[in-house]
Write an enzyme that holds these catalytic residues in place. Structure first.
Site, PDB file in Angstrom:
ATOM      1  N   VAL A  68       0.806  -1.223   0.000  1.00 48.41           N
ATOM      2  CA  VAL A  68       0.000   0.000   0.000  1.00 48.41           C
ATOM      3  C   VAL A  68       0.839   1.273   0.000  1.00 48.41           C
ATOM      4  O   VAL A  68       0.303   2.372  -0.134  1.00 48.41           O
ATOM      5  CB  VAL A  68      -1.000   0.033   1.175  1.00 48.41           C
ATOM      6  CG1 VAL A  68      -1.984  -1.126   1.092  1.00 48.41           C
ATOM      7  CG2 VAL A  68      -0.287   0.066   2.519  1.00 48.41           C
ATOM      8  N   TYR A 163       1.538   6.757  15.443  1.00 48.69           N
ATOM      9  CA  TYR A 163       0.491   5.781  15.142  1.00 48.69           C
ATOM     10  C   TYR A 163      -0.875   6.374  15.462  1.00 48.69           C
ATOM     11  O   TYR A 163      -1.798   6.320  14.635  1.00 48.69           O
ATOM     12  CB  TYR A 163       0.719   4.512  15.961  1.00 48.69           C
ATOM     13  CG  TYR A 163      -0.345   3.454  15.763  1.00 48.69           C
ATOM     14  CD1 TYR A 163      -0.302   2.604  14.667  1.00 48.69           C
ATOM     15  CD2 TYR A 163      -1.389   3.305  16.674  1.00 48.69           C
ATOM     16  CE1 TYR A 163      -1.265   1.633  14.484  1.00 48.69           C
ATOM     17  CE2 TYR A 163      -2.366   2.341  16.493  1.00 48.69           C
ATOM     18  CZ  TYR A 163      -2.303   1.508  15.398  1.00 48.69           C
ATOM     19  OH  TYR A 163      -3.292   0.543  15.212  1.00 48.69           O
ATOM     20  N   THR A 198      -2.905  -9.049  18.632  1.00 49.09           N
ATOM     21  CA  THR A 198      -2.324  -9.123  17.299  1.00 49.09           C
ATOM     22  C   THR A 198      -0.846  -8.753  17.373  1.00 49.09           C
ATOM     23  O   THR A 198      -0.403  -8.081  18.313  1.00 49.09           O
ATOM     24  CB  THR A 198      -3.043  -8.165  16.335  1.00 49.09           C
ATOM     25  OG1 THR A 198      -2.947  -6.823  16.831  1.00 49.09           O
ATOM     26  CG2 THR A 198      -4.515  -8.532  16.208  1.00 49.09           C
ATOM     27  N   THR A 207       5.615  -5.091  28.368  1.00 49.88           N
ATOM     28  CA  THR A 207       6.417  -4.124  29.111  1.00 49.88           C
ATOM     29  C   THR A 207       5.672  -3.709  30.381  1.00 49.88           C
ATOM     30  O   THR A 207       4.443  -3.879  30.478  1.00 49.88           O
ATOM     31  CB  THR A 207       6.691  -2.874  28.268  1.00 49.88           C
ATOM     32  OG1 THR A 207       5.449  -2.158  28.066  1.00 49.88           O
ATOM     33  CG2 THR A 207       7.299  -3.249  26.925  1.00 49.88           C
TER      34      THR A 207
END
Length: 257
Positions: A68, A163, A198, A207
């Protein structure tokens, strides 16, 4: 499955990021519901395994190599998918990556990669899908574009600055595309999942910070990916014809914590 298990019979749906995680699950689920599924991703070996699994269950699917970050790869993927399965009526823009960690340590290369896949790639996939849906004169009851974003597009999380920004961008982009394409009969919506088991986030929740975040969630555990199914099926259905420009959070209350 219930008596509506084949409610997507006759549908042709393209999914990006189908080699693992949410995309793989959705490809399997939609094929079980009767759709022909074009499974797109860069990891072709995993796609072939997925398609073999779908076909062994009596479903219809094809593996389509697609990067993509490359516009021509996206255009080519749609062409291959339509040659093998027929005109695509719905697109699920799911491909995404993350490089978790403190913002001050994020490299320029990682920044560019996240932006290229999560935002630019999502736009180009939706754009090519809409062009083909319009050109092929797909029935209005089937004209669907769905983005897979994240609850991190609605709230901050340390270690996911870029993100989260890309997912917030996807949410607003989807609203704008919904406005532009409403007269074309294409509904555009976003699913904002909570944290699921996932590979894109597994490392973070090992963590101390990740474990502390999980402890605050109502269910104190990942959300099963199957919890996305009802929302996805609704947005693909005729019942959602008047639903467009929405960002639907599916997270078992994680974003409330």
């Amino acid at each position: 499955m219930n008596g509506n298990e084949k409610e997507l019979a006759g549908r042709v749906i393209l999914i990006t990021g189908a080699s693992s995680g949410v995309g793989k699950h959705l490809a399997l689920m939609l094929a079980q519901r009767g759709a022909a599924v074009a499974c797109c991703a860069r990891r072709v070996d995993k796609l072939h395994d997925l398609v073999t699994q779908i076909m062994a269950q009596g479903g219809s699917a094809c593996a389509v190599p697609c990067d993509v970050t490359d516009h021509q790869s996206i255009v080519g993927a749609f062409a291959v998918a339509e040659e093998r399965l027929g005109p695509i009526d719905s697109v699920i823009c799911n491909a995404g990556i993350n490089h978790a960690g403190p913002a001050i340590k994020l490299s320029a290369e990682s920044l560019d990669a996240i932006l290229s896949v999560n935002l630019r790639g999502a736009f180009l996939t939706a754009q090519e899908g809409a062009r083909r849906i319009i050109a092929n004169d797909i029935a209005a009851t089937r004209r669907r574009v769905i983005f897979v974003a994240s609850i991190l597009g609605t709230k901050p999380l340390a270690g996911a600055a870029v993100y989260g920004a890309t997912k917030a961008g996807v949410i607003l982009m989807a609203k704008t595309l919904a406005l532009e394409w409403a007269r074309r009969g294409i509904t555009v919506n976003t699913i904002c999942p909570g944290f699921m088991p996932t590979e894109i986030i597994d490392d973070w929740f090992e963590t101390p910070g990740g474990k502390a975040d999980m402890a605050r969630w109502p269910n104190k555990d990942f959300m099963p990916v199957e919890k996305l199914d009802p929302a996805i099926l609704f947005l693909l259905s005729e019942a959602s014809a008047s639903i467009t420009g929405n960002a639907i959070i599916v997270d078992e209350g994680q974003s409330l914590a």
